[in-house]
Design a protein around this motif. Structure first.
Motif, PDB file in Angstrom:
ATOM      1  N   UNK A 123       0.846  -1.192   0.000  1.00  0.00           N
ATOM      2  CA  UNK A 123       0.000   0.000   0.000  1.00  0.00           C
ATOM      3  C   UNK A 123       0.881   1.242   0.000  1.00  0.00           C
ATOM      4  N   UNK A 124       0.383   2.294  -0.650  1.00  0.00           N
ATOM      5  CA  UNK A 124       1.189   3.510  -0.755  1.00  0.00           C
ATOM      6  C   UNK A 124       0.258   4.669  -1.073  1.00  0.00           C
ATOM      7  N   UNK A 125       0.671   5.876  -0.658  1.00  0.00           N
ATOM      8  CA  UNK A 125      -0.062   7.081  -1.024  1.00  0.00           C
ATOM      9  C   UNK A 125      -1.245   7.354  -0.126  1.00  0.00           C
ATOM     10  N   UNK A 126      -1.924   8.485  -0.428  1.00  0.00           N
ATOM     11  CA  UNK A 126      -3.085   8.917   0.343  1.00  0.00           C
ATOM     12  C   UNK A 126      -4.210   9.259  -0.618  1.00  0.00           C
ATOM     13  N   UNK A 127      -5.442   9.016  -0.185  1.00  0.00           N
ATOM     14  CA  UNK A 127      -6.587   9.174  -1.076  1.00  0.00           C
ATOM     15  C   UNK A 127      -7.759   9.755  -0.288  1.00  0.00           C
ATOM     16  N   UNK A 128      -8.460  10.686  -0.923  1.00  0.00           N
ATOM     17  CA  UNK A 128      -9.676  11.262  -0.363  1.00  0.00           C
ATOM     18  C   UNK A 128     -10.836  10.929  -1.280  1.00  0.00           C
ATOM     19  N   UNK A 129     -11.927  10.425  -0.697  1.00  0.00           N
ATOM     20  CA  UNK A 129     -13.104  10.090  -1.470  1.00  0.00           C
ATOM     21  C   UNK A 129     -14.334  10.553  -0.698  1.00  0.00           C
ATOM     22  N   UNK A 183     -22.580  21.559  -2.226  1.00  0.00           N
ATOM     23  CA  UNK A 183     -21.350  21.583  -1.442  1.00  0.00           C
ATOM     24  C   UNK A 183     -20.144  21.603  -2.394  1.00  0.00           C
ATOM     25  N   UNK A 184     -19.277  22.626  -2.295  1.00  0.00           N
ATOM     26  CA  UNK A 184     -18.089  22.659  -3.169  1.00  0.00           C
ATOM     27  C   UNK A 184     -17.150  21.482  -2.855  1.00  0.00           C
ATOM     28  N   UNK A 185     -16.718  20.842  -3.898  1.00  0.00           N
ATOM     29  CA  UNK A 185     -15.850  19.675  -3.708  1.00  0.00           C
ATOM     30  C   UNK A 185     -14.963  19.498  -4.928  1.00  0.00           C
ATOM     31  N   UNK A 186     -13.711  19.118  -4.784  1.00  0.00           N
ATOM     32  CA  UNK A 186     -13.050  18.773  -3.511  1.00  0.00           C
ATOM     33  C   UNK A 186     -12.439  20.002  -2.853  1.00  0.00           C
ATOM     34  N   UNK A 198      -3.279  18.768  -0.615  1.00  0.00           N
ATOM     35  CA  UNK A 198      -1.816  18.748  -0.832  1.00  0.00           C
ATOM     36  C   UNK A 198      -1.496  17.930  -2.086  1.00  0.00           C
ATOM     37  N   UNK A 199      -0.338  18.166  -2.646  1.00  0.00           N
ATOM     38  CA  UNK A 199       0.038  17.495  -3.889  1.00  0.00           C
ATOM     39  C   UNK A 199       0.161  15.986  -3.715  1.00  0.00           C
ATOM     40  N   UNK A 200       0.457  15.543  -2.492  1.00  0.00           N
ATOM     41  CA  UNK A 200       0.657  14.113  -2.274  1.00  0.00           C
ATOM     42  C   UNK A 200      -0.650  13.354  -2.033  1.00  0.00           C
ATOM     43  N   UNK A 201      -1.773  14.074  -1.998  1.00  0.00           N
ATOM     44  CA  UNK A 201      -3.070  13.448  -1.733  1.00  0.00           C
ATOM     45  C   UNK A 201      -3.884  13.417  -3.021  1.00  0.00           C
ATOM     46  N   UNK A 202      -4.356  12.264  -3.400  1.00  0.00           N
ATOM     47  CA  UNK A 202      -5.145  12.098  -4.617  1.00  0.00           C
ATOM     48  C   UNK A 202      -6.633  12.214  -4.310  1.00  0.00           C
ATOM     49  N   UNK A 203      -7.374  12.695  -5.265  1.00  0.00           N
ATOM     50  CA  UNK A 203      -8.812  12.857  -5.126  1.00  0.00           C
ATOM     51  C   UNK A 203      -9.513  11.778  -5.946  1.00  0.00           C
ATOM     52  N   UNK A 204     -10.343  10.969  -5.278  1.00  0.00           N
ATOM     53  CA  UNK A 204     -11.082   9.907  -5.965  1.00  0.00           C
ATOM     54  C   UNK A 204     -12.477  10.346  -6.350  1.00  0.00           C
ATOM     55  N   UNK A 205     -12.814  11.607  -6.099  1.00  0.00           N
ATOM     56  CA  UNK A 205     -14.104  12.125  -6.516  1.00  0.00           C
ATOM     57  C   UNK A 205     -15.224  11.755  -5.553  1.00  0.00           C
ATOM     58  N   UNK A 206     -16.440  11.804  -6.097  1.00  0.00           N
ATOM     59  CA  UNK A 206     -17.644  11.525  -5.309  1.00  0.00           C
ATOM     60  C   UNK A 206     -18.275  10.240  -5.833  1.00  0.00           C
TER      61      UNK A 206
END
Length: 456
Positions: A331-337, A345-348, A352-360
């Motif tokens: 496992x590696x990295x960081x993810x927000x979903x 609601x404004x999103x995302x 930070x550059x090291x955090x990936x966005x997985x959307x809604x």
């Protein structure tokens, strides 16, 4: 986990779904597809995951412990029974021993049941079921696990389908009788070594020559092993009274021990070894019958010809604690979903550059796509944003649990209400209770620092 135990649990899951309806298996199916292999391997992988989740794996261990205890209890009873036969046959030494009455006491019931077992094996294949049912009943009682009740029927069906039940019952029946005969033999030797017995034969309607012929016929095979047989004169003389001659007593004693060994112990030993050999060779050929309805209907789900989206699964009956970091992949990295956020609601948020966005995740397609991706590339840290204005329904909680199992560490972000709007305290409390059942940490502030660095 042995091959037999895996097939056993797979059959148990099939029976459970056949009687209680389909289980909540979306994550199990996804993991089975990710693991690959043929249909049989995927069905077994799915069943093992469901069995582990629902406590059947632990119940199996409890059942096996109960089965071993039940076997010990039955073995002790067999030893005691064999000793009882020996005492009943020889008595206390105060009166002469009627050799053929003693022989009938030692071997009569054993030979009758041996013949019955052999006939049942040839014509039905089910003889010995009484001892088998007793063993299964004792195993279930000693397991002391309510879920273990589902295991015995599954084992019987699995073995009957491959005609192995006759051989495992054969090992049980012949093994227990072997213990009884060995116990009787040992007690007979001990009694003969510590007491003085005289031997006679008695009859009213049979002639003396009949007993001479019977004694010599029964002693023919033991004689090949070195056991002595009384002479014709000794046999005839023993019809009047017990001979007070040491050689005669020793000859009768050796004859009785030899007959017990050859016709009591050795047949049960050979049959137990034969049944065990048939059981081992048959066990190596055990496999799933993929044509059974319970397995055939899994083919499209586990080995789909095309991806079928938009299928809604039944809600789970209970929430299961999350075990993070269970994937064998690094496992590696960081993810927000986020889960089901409205357009207001404004999103995302700024990440930070090291955090990936997985959307809604707001559709079955987006949910399946992300889960498949996480099964191949699990993140080290995962933050799941939820709108606590919505009720924590089972579908959302099941999705949260599936996502959390794909990451090494997971946190839940319960978003604040938009300006001018307040959160429902009762609904927020429901979220807290549900997430505590899942054993997932949650907060109402953005865990961006934790996503970026791994600590607050």
């Amino acid at each position: 986990m042995t091959e037999l135990n895996t097939l056993w649990l797979t059959e148990t899951i099939r029976l459970r779904e056949e009687h209680a309806g389909p289980l909540d298996d979306l994550e199990a199916n996804r993991l089975a597809r990710t693991a690959g292999g043929d249909l049989s391997a995927r069905i077994q992988r799915r069943a093992l995951w469901l069995a582990e989740r629902d406590g059947l794996t632990t119940a199996l261990q409890h059942w096996l412990q109960g089965a071993r205890l039940a076997l010990i209890v039955m073995a002790v009873l067999a030893v005691i029974s064999g000793a009882g036969l020996a005492f009943a046959a020889l008595g206390d030494g105060q009166a002469p021993v009627n050799v053929f009455w003693a022989l009938g006491s030692l071997l009569g019931l054993n030979l009758i049941l041996l013949l019955s077992w052999a006939l049942g094996l040839v014509f039905a294949g089910e003889h010995g079921a009484t001892l088998g049912r007793l063993w299964l009943w004792l195993s279930e009682k000693l397991a002391r696990d309510a879920k273990a009740a589902q295991l015995a029927p599954a084992l019987l069906l699995l073995l009957q389908r491959h005609k192995l039940n006759r051989w495992v019952l054969g090992v049980l029946v012949n093994g227990l009788w072997l213990l009884a005969m060995l116990s009787a033999l040992v007690i007979v030797l001990m009694l003969m070594a510590t007491r003085r017995y005289g031997f006679v034969w008695e009859t009213t309607i049979l002639g003396g020559e009949t007993f001479v012929a019977m004694t010599q016929a029964l002693g023919a095979l033991p004689a090949l092993l070195g056991f002595s047989v009384p002479t014709v004169e000794m046999i005839r003389a023993s019809g009047d009274a017990a001979l007070n001659i040491e050689s005669a007593r020793q000859a009768w004693a050796a004859w009785l021990v030899g007959v017990l060994l050859v016709y009591g112990v050795l047949p049960r030993l050979l049959l137990a070894l034969f049944c065990r050999w048939r059981w081992k060779t048959g066990q190596a050929r055990l496999h799933l019958d993929l044509n059974m309805p319970g397995y055939a209907q899994l083919r499209e789900r586990l080995m789909p010809t095309s991806e079928r989206l938009g299928i809604s699964d039944a809600a789970p009956e209970q929430l299961h604690p999350i075990e993070n970091g269970v994937s064998d992949l690094p496992s590696d990295g960081a993810l927000l979903v986020a889960i089901e956020l409205d357009d207001q609601r404004p999103w995302p948020p700024k990440l930070p550059k090291t955090v990936n966005n997985a959307g809604i995740l707001d559709s079955r397609e987006s949910r399946n796509k992300l889960l498949e991706q996480l099964s191949r590339f699990p993140p080290a840290r995962l933050a799941i944003a939820c709108d606590p204005r919505r009720s924590p329904d089972r579908g959302s909680l099941t999705l949260i649990a599936e996502l959390a199992r794909s990451a090494t560490a997971t946190r839940i972000w319960l978003l604040q209400a938009p300006p001018g709007e307040a959160l429902d305290a009762a609904r927020l409390g429901d979220w807290h209770v549900a997430l505590q059942q899942l054993e997932l940490p949650f907060a109402d502030s953005a865990p961006l620092s934790w996503l970026e660095t791994g600590h607050d």
